[in-house]
Write an enzyme that holds these catalytic residues in place. Structure first.
Site, PDB file in Angstrom:
ATOM      1  N   THR A 123      19.469  65.983  73.710  1.00 31.44           N
ATOM      2  CA  THR A 123      19.388  65.512  72.181  1.00 31.44           C
ATOM      3  C   THR A 123      18.264  66.370  71.649  1.00 31.44           C
ATOM      4  O   THR A 123      18.397  66.743  70.612  1.00 31.44           O
ATOM      5  CB  THR A 123      19.134  63.949  71.998  1.00 31.44           C
ATOM      6  OG1 THR A 123      20.106  63.114  72.828  1.00 31.44           O
ATOM      7  CG2 THR A 123      19.086  63.527  70.648  1.00 31.44           C
ATOM      8  N   ARG A 147      20.330  54.078  72.215  1.00 38.87           N
ATOM      9  CA  ARG A 147      20.988  54.994  71.305  1.00 38.87           C
ATOM     10  C   ARG A 147      22.611  55.041  71.478  1.00 38.87           C
ATOM     11  O   ARG A 147      23.440  55.428  70.628  1.00 38.87           O
ATOM     12  CB  ARG A 147      20.339  56.493  71.699  1.00 38.87           C
ATOM     13  CG  ARG A 147      19.138  56.694  71.057  1.00 38.87           C
ATOM     14  CD  ARG A 147      18.415  57.881  71.570  1.00 38.87           C
ATOM     15  NE  ARG A 147      17.094  58.322  71.284  1.00 38.87           N
ATOM     16  CZ  ARG A 147      16.770  58.480  70.029  1.00 38.87           C
ATOM     17  NH1 ARG A 147      17.797  58.840  69.082  1.00 38.87           N
ATOM     18  NH2 ARG A 147      15.468  58.607  69.676  1.00 38.87           N
ATOM     19  N   LYS A 206      18.451  59.194  84.738  1.00 35.00           N
ATOM     20  CA  LYS A 206      17.596  59.426  83.529  1.00 35.00           C
ATOM     21  C   LYS A 206      17.558  58.116  83.240  1.00 35.00           C
ATOM     22  O   LYS A 206      18.483  57.640  82.264  1.00 35.00           O
ATOM     23  CB  LYS A 206      17.722  60.529  82.538  1.00 35.00           C
ATOM     24  CG  LYS A 206      16.820  60.603  81.651  1.00 35.00           C
ATOM     25  CD  LYS A 206      17.111  61.566  80.497  1.00 35.00           C
ATOM     26  CE  LYS A 206      16.238  61.649  79.268  1.00 35.00           C
ATOM     27  NZ  LYS A 206      16.437  62.591  78.108  1.00 35.00           N
ATOM     28  N   TYR A 221      22.626  59.350  82.581  1.00 32.89           N
ATOM     29  CA  TYR A 221      21.702  59.209  81.489  1.00 32.89           C
ATOM     30  C   TYR A 221      22.106  57.884  81.078  1.00 32.89           C
ATOM     31  O   TYR A 221      23.139  57.775  80.349  1.00 32.89           O
ATOM     32  CB  TYR A 221      21.660  60.305  80.423  1.00 32.89           C
ATOM     33  CG  TYR A 221      20.643  60.440  79.537  1.00 32.89           C
ATOM     34  CD1 TYR A 221      19.534  59.533  79.475  1.00 32.89           C
ATOM     35  CD2 TYR A 221      20.920  61.179  78.178  1.00 32.89           C
ATOM     36  CE1 TYR A 221      18.831  59.537  78.407  1.00 32.89           C
ATOM     37  CE2 TYR A 221      20.165  61.113  77.217  1.00 32.89           C
ATOM     38  CZ  TYR A 221      18.959  60.438  77.150  1.00 32.89           C
ATOM     39  OH  TYR A 221      18.119  60.327  76.126  1.00 32.89           O
ATOM     40  N   ILE A 237      11.623  63.187  82.305  1.00 32.60           N
ATOM     41  CA  ILE A 237      12.211  64.261  81.305  1.00 32.60           C
ATOM     42  C   ILE A 237      11.587  63.821  79.935  1.00 32.60           C
ATOM     43  O   ILE A 237      11.974  62.739  79.283  1.00 32.60           O
ATOM     44  CB  ILE A 237      13.758  64.146  81.429  1.00 32.60           C
ATOM     45  CG1 ILE A 237      14.291  64.097  82.990  1.00 32.60           C
ATOM     46  CG2 ILE A 237      14.429  65.108  80.464  1.00 32.60           C
ATOM     47  CD1 ILE A 237      15.838  63.967  82.882  1.00 32.60           C
ATOM     48  N   TYR A 282      28.812  54.855  71.376  1.00 39.03           N
ATOM     49  CA  TYR A 282      29.526  54.171  70.164  1.00 39.03           C
ATOM     50  C   TYR A 282      30.748  53.253  70.755  1.00 39.03           C
ATOM     51  O   TYR A 282      31.056  52.031  70.295  1.00 39.03           O
ATOM     52  CB  TYR A 282      30.064  55.106  69.093  1.00 39.03           C
ATOM     53  CG  TYR A 282      30.588  54.300  67.974  1.00 39.03           C
ATOM     54  CD1 TYR A 282      29.863  53.835  67.107  1.00 39.03           C
ATOM     55  CD2 TYR A 282      32.316  54.567  67.785  1.00 39.03           C
ATOM     56  CE1 TYR A 282      30.443  53.068  66.008  1.00 39.03           C
ATOM     57  CE2 TYR A 282      32.529  53.636  66.748  1.00 39.03           C
ATOM     58  CZ  TYR A 282      31.815  52.993  65.781  1.00 39.03           C
ATOM     59  OH  TYR A 282      32.423  52.368  64.764  1.00 39.03           O
TER      60      TYR A 282
END
Length: 271
Positions: free
Chosen positions: A96, A189, A212, A184, A254, A159
């Protein structure tokens, strides 16, 4: 506060002063390139080798842009060299922070190729390949394989809020492509939280190598470790809690902060 956390606060408070000189040294003060490179040829002789991920500070690398919105390749190459010189332990490119959602496949290929040419065999290269569409994830993963990356960072599809069984299938499917996978989990988010018991179902796959964890929930680390043991490297994906995460038994981070203070982040995480 623990002494190391106090040290972390002092370290990160100095990042602003550190930033301008080091970023200028890395190449961002150069006159931006105006022509987008069209070459994706691999020149690294070891591009087909997989270099394993390791403990420490992995930088969530920025992708420098010109004023006209193109990837600034001279600056990118200088930034990559800067991280080799600074002792960064891992490279997370096209996440990102690296503008991945705005780049075409051709631009991705150019960025990944530069990373392989500059740092392959010196720093493990993790390519962000996560998105909402599993077929596109496969396409980006295959590109990362073809170019010579060492691992793929795969986020939970956002989403659509897939069920846990769907997430397990998604990660196992991507792992079957042959490139080591870093799962991840960033529910703030994506809107979906991959639960630790289901992570355990993935941990036995030989190509799923790390997590992550960007939940920011430090109490979860012990739960995750109980489920997966030492099968996975556990990285913090939350800069505000990464020092405490490592103190509690995590393997590294990270980090966005590592873009401006890479040596300091390496020293902090490996202390």
């Amino acid at each position: 506060m623990r002494p190391l956390i106090l040290a972390a606060v002092a370290l990160l408070a100095s990042a602003d002063a550190f930033q301008s000189s080091q970023i200028r040294r890395a190449g961002l003060a150069f006159s931006p390139s105006r022509t987008r490179s069209s070459s994706t040829a691999i020149t690294a002789s070891n591009a087909n080798e997989i270099f394993p991920l390791k403990q420490g500070s992995t930088v969530a690398l920025i992708t420098p842009m010109t004023p006209t919105g193109e990837v600034d390749m001279p600056a990118l190459r200088n930034i990559l060299r800067f991280h080799v010189e600074s002792g960064t332990d891992g490279l997370c490119i096209l996440g990102t922070t690296g503008e991945a959602s705005t780049l075409s496949m051709a631009e991705r290929a150019t960025v990944l190729t530069a990373a392989v040419e500059e740092v392959k065999g010196k720093i493990p290269i993790m390519a962000g390949v996560g998105t909402i569409d599993p077929e596109h994830v496969k396409e980006m993963t295959q590109q990362a394989i073809d170019v010579g990356c060492d691992a793929a960072l795969v986020v939970t599809p956002y989403y659509v809020k897939p069920p846990q069984r769907g997430l397990v299938k998604h990660f196992l499917t991507m792992a079957e492509m042959g490139l080591p996978v870093v799962i991840y989990n960033v529910p703030g988010r994506t809107g979906v939280d991959f639960q630790s018991n289901n992570l355990a179902l993935c941990a036995d796959h030989e190509n799923i190598v790390a997590l992550k964890d960007a939940t920011g929930d430090l109490d979860r680390l012990e739960e995750v470790r109980n489920y997966v043991g030492d099968k996975l490297l556990l990285y913090s994906g939350d800069d505000s809690t990464e020092a405490e995460y490592v103190l509690r038994g995590g393997d590294g981070c990270i980090s966005v902060t590592a873009n401006v203070a890479p040596a300091q982040m390496h020293n902090l995480i490996m202390a």
